[in-house]
Design a protein around this motif. Structure first.
Motif, PDB file in Angstrom:
ATOM      1  N   UNK A   1      54.008  34.384  38.804  1.00 30.26           N
ATOM      2  CA  UNK A   1      53.719  33.838  40.128  1.00 30.26           C
ATOM      3  C   UNK A   1      53.723  34.915  41.211  1.00 30.26           C
ATOM      4  N   UNK A   2      54.138  36.137  40.869  1.00 33.57           N
ATOM      5  CA  UNK A   2      54.269  37.187  41.875  1.00 33.57           C
ATOM      6  C   UNK A   2      53.075  38.150  41.920  1.00 33.57           C
ATOM      7  N   UNK A   3      52.039  37.872  41.127  1.00 39.29           N
ATOM      8  CA  UNK A   3      50.843  38.712  41.205  1.00 39.29           C
ATOM      9  C   UNK A   3      50.164  38.510  42.554  1.00 39.29           C
ATOM     10  N   UNK A   4      49.762  39.583  43.242  1.00 40.14           N
ATOM     11  CA  UNK A   4      49.034  39.425  44.510  1.00 40.14           C
ATOM     12  C   UNK A   4      47.699  38.721  44.300  1.00 40.14           C
ATOM     13  N   UNK A   5      47.178  38.140  45.367  1.00 44.46           N
ATOM     14  CA  UNK A   5      45.959  37.341  45.265  1.00 44.46           C
ATOM     15  C   UNK A   5      44.760  38.173  44.826  1.00 44.46           C
ATOM     16  N   UNK A   6      44.755  39.461  45.141  1.00 46.74           N
ATOM     17  CA  UNK A   6      43.593  40.306  44.830  1.00 46.74           C
ATOM     18  C   UNK A   6      43.593  40.807  43.389  1.00 46.74           C
ATOM     19  N   UNK A   7      44.537  40.370  42.588  1.00 43.30           N
ATOM     20  CA  UNK A   7      44.686  40.876  41.221  1.00 43.30           C
ATOM     21  C   UNK A   7      44.130  39.872  40.222  1.00 43.30           C
ATOM     22  N   UNK A   8      43.420  40.370  39.216  1.00 44.04           N
ATOM     23  CA  UNK A   8      43.053  39.569  38.051  1.00 44.04           C
ATOM     24  C   UNK A   8      43.872  40.100  36.887  1.00 44.04           C
ATOM     25  N   UNK A   9      44.550  39.219  36.170  1.00 52.05           N
ATOM     26  CA  UNK A   9      45.460  39.660  35.121  1.00 52.05           C
ATOM     27  C   UNK A   9      45.356  38.774  33.892  1.00 52.05           C
ATOM     28  N   UNK A  10      45.477  39.395  32.735  1.00 49.74           N
ATOM     29  CA  UNK A  10      45.561  38.687  31.465  1.00 49.74           C
ATOM     30  C   UNK A  10      46.858  39.070  30.774  1.00 49.74           C
TER      31      UNK A  10
ATOM     32  N   UNK B   1      45.109  40.703  23.107  1.00 52.11           N
ATOM     33  CA  UNK B   1      45.129  39.366  23.695  1.00 52.11           C
ATOM     34  C   UNK B   1      45.052  39.424  25.223  1.00 52.11           C
ATOM     35  N   UNK B   2      45.767  40.388  25.813  1.00 52.19           N
ATOM     36  CA  UNK B   2      45.771  40.508  27.271  1.00 52.19           C
ATOM     37  C   UNK B   2      44.375  40.845  27.793  1.00 52.19           C
TER      38      UNK B   2
ATOM     39  N   UNK C   1      41.417  30.938  39.024  1.00 50.39           N
ATOM     40  CA  UNK C   1      42.547  31.120  38.108  1.00 50.39           C
ATOM     41  C   UNK C   1      42.690  32.619  37.829  1.00 50.39           C
ATOM     42  N   UNK C   2      43.361  33.346  38.734  1.00 50.55           N
ATOM     43  CA  UNK C   2      43.380  34.813  38.642  1.00 50.55           C
ATOM     44  C   UNK C   2      44.282  35.371  37.552  1.00 50.55           C
ATOM     45  N   UNK C   3      45.274  34.604  37.119  1.00 46.01           N
ATOM     46  CA  UNK C   3      46.199  35.078  36.084  1.00 46.01           C
ATOM     47  C   UNK C   3      46.112  34.126  34.896  1.00 46.01           C
ATOM     48  N   UNK C   4      45.755  34.678  33.736  1.00 49.82           N
ATOM     49  CA  UNK C   4      45.545  33.857  32.541  1.00 49.82           C
ATOM     50  C   UNK C   4      46.440  34.355  31.421  1.00 49.82           C
ATOM     51  N   UNK C   5      47.201  33.457  30.823  1.00 48.76           N
ATOM     52  CA  UNK C   5      48.017  33.768  29.653  1.00 48.76           C
ATOM     53  C   UNK C   5      47.211  33.425  28.400  1.00 48.76           C
TER      54      UNK C   5
ATOM     55  N   UNK D   1      43.996  28.790  24.102  1.00 53.98           N
ATOM     56  CA  UNK D   1      43.772  27.986  22.910  1.00 53.98           C
ATOM     57  C   UNK D   1      42.462  28.350  22.240  1.00 53.98           C
ATOM     58  N   UNK D   2      41.658  27.334  21.910  1.00 46.65           N
ATOM     59  CA  UNK D   2      40.388  27.558  21.210  1.00 46.65           C
ATOM     60  C   UNK D   2      39.362  28.271  22.083  1.00 46.65           C
ATOM     61  N   UNK D   3      39.538  28.246  23.414  1.00 44.23           N
ATOM     62  CA  UNK D   3      38.589  28.949  24.279  1.00 44.23           C
ATOM     63  C   UNK D   3      38.543  30.441  23.984  1.00 44.23           C
ATOM     64  N   UNK D   4      39.656  30.994  23.473  1.00 50.63           N
ATOM     65  CA  UNK D   4      39.695  32.430  23.166  1.00 50.63           C
ATOM     66  C   UNK D   4      38.632  32.805  22.131  1.00 50.63           C
ATOM     67  N   UNK D   5      38.222  31.835  21.311  1.00 43.47           N
ATOM     68  CA  UNK D   5      37.194  32.113  20.305  1.00 43.47           C
ATOM     69  C   UNK D   5      35.867  32.510  20.947  1.00 43.47           C
ATOM     70  N   UNK D   6      35.615  32.020  22.156  1.00 49.66           N
ATOM     71  CA  UNK D   6      34.352  32.329  22.823  1.00 49.66           C
ATOM     72  C   UNK D   6      34.222  33.822  23.115  1.00 49.66           C
ATOM     73  N   UNK D   7      35.344  34.503  23.291  1.00 45.00           N
ATOM     74  CA  UNK D   7      35.295  35.941  23.571  1.00 45.00           C
ATOM     75  C   UNK D   7      34.790  36.735  22.373  1.00 45.00           C
ATOM     76  N   UNK D   8      34.845  36.131  21.180  1.00 45.72           N
ATOM     77  CA  UNK D   8      34.387  36.820  19.969  1.00 45.72           C
ATOM     78  C   UNK D   8      32.909  36.585  19.680  1.00 45.72           C
TER      79      UNK D   8
END
Length: 346
Positions: A207-216, A229-230, A241-245, A250-257
């Motif tokens: 929750x402490x990431x600044x608004x201008x940051x995109x993070x995985x 994974x990150x 949704x700037x910060x994604x764990x 879930x299954x959406x990660x498959x789309x990156x492949x």
């Protein structure tokens, strides 16, 4: 054993003193004291200023016999011993004793160096943020073996028995400032690699990431797998949704492949590329909320205006985004389109 110690100590005052010093440091190590406590205890035992320096931090700590920080106007070291971990020198301990060295100074420093190496391995050196990119790359590279990775983590100041969170970051802000924000009270290291910034942290407050940051954020226990994974999670990060764990994908990660050529040629993705930017924005808001009224609130528009735009978009795409099947297709197409564009930008 105690009888043997007593007999040995009775033979020679030097042996007696050496045994007491060994027992003193054995007790400290059993209690798992950290480096500052170790230096304070040593200064009290030596009755002179004791100093320690870890090469990983570049800073020195000097403590007086009273347990307080020694004044800057110091005497030169009277006795010095290197701190060694895994056959590599990681720092130095020394005494600043006025007058000639004490006969037991060497014994004291030898035991202090051993205890300091154990404390550095367990707790790591004092927290710093920016790190040697080569060491960070050793930690997150799939080509590193387990021994090299563990050694790099120790040199960076991370305890071998604690998990390390791995974060991929894209931002124009200084990485060290971001690392301090998201991990304010625990060891954290940051470095800039070829395609993204890296944050290694023993604790993480997303929750402490600044608004201008995109993070995985990676989820695996092994840092090299967590880094993969990150980086994948970072590709899904958006302004909404700037910060994604990675776990949340879930299954959406498959789309990156999916190969970029296959994704780019998908009819739904091609159709989205033909829309006006404001229409894509309307679709994105609607997919994020599944509600015309909520999408209107997000875009600060009237809900009837959003409904008309969705009707027009549906005719252009050849599907109805307000139906369950149409909404699923549009959501997937928006994600795939974003991944395609992200791959083209890197």
């Amino acid at each position: 054993m105690e009888a043997l110690v007593e007999r040995l100590s009775g033979l020679d005052p030097y042996v007696d003193g050496a045994i007491r010093i060994v027992a003193f440091y054995d007790t400290l190590m059993r209690r798992r004291v950290d480096l500052p406590a170790l230096v304070r205890a040593s200064a009290g035992l030596a009755e002179c200023v004791v100093g320690v320096r870890l090469h990983g931090t570049g800073r020195s700590t000097r403590v007086s016999p009273h347990g307080t920080a020694a004044p800057d106007a110091s005497k030169p070291a009277s006795t010095t011993v290197p701190i060694t971990l895994d056959e590599e020198e990681i720092g130095t301990v020394w005494l600043e004793r006025p007058g000639p060295p004490h006969p037991l100074d060497e014994v004291l420093l030898d035991r202090l160096a051993l205890a300091a190496a154990a404390a550095a391995e367990r707790y790591g050196p004092a927290r710093t943020t920016m790190a040697d990119p080569a060491l960070v790359e050793l930690v997150v590279s799939r080509d590193s073996d387990a021994a090299a990775r563990a050694r790099a983590l120790r040199l960076l100041g991370f305890a071998v028995d604690l998990p390390v969170h791995v974060v991929a970051v894209r931002t124009g802000l200084p990485l060290d400032r971001i690392g301090t924000l998201v991990c304010p009270a625990r060891p954290v290291k940051t470095a800039l690699l070829a395609d993204a910034g890296v944050i290694l942290a023993t604790a993480l407050d997303r929750t402490r990431f600044p608004a201008a940051v995109r993070a995985g954020i990676g989820a695996a226990h092994r840092p090299d797998l967590a880094w993969c994974q990150a980086r994948t999670a970072l590709r899904f990060a958006t302004e909404r949704e700037p910060v994604v764990h990675h776990t949340d994908l879930g299954a959406l990660a498959l789309l990156a492949a999916v190969p970029e050529r296959v994704a780019r040629d998908n009819p739904d993705v091609v159709a989205l590329d033909l829309l006006l930017p404001e229409d894509v924005e309307v679709l994105d808001a609607y997919c994020a909320s599944s509600s015309v009224r909520r999408a209107a609130e997000l875009l600060h528009r009237h809900h009837s205006s959003i409904a008309r735009r969705l009707d027009h978009i549906g005719r252009t795409l050849g599907l109805d985004p307000t139906t369950p099947a149409g909404l699923t297709r549009v959501r997937l197409a928006l994600v795939v389109r974003r991944l395609v564009h992200d791959g083209a930008e890197r």
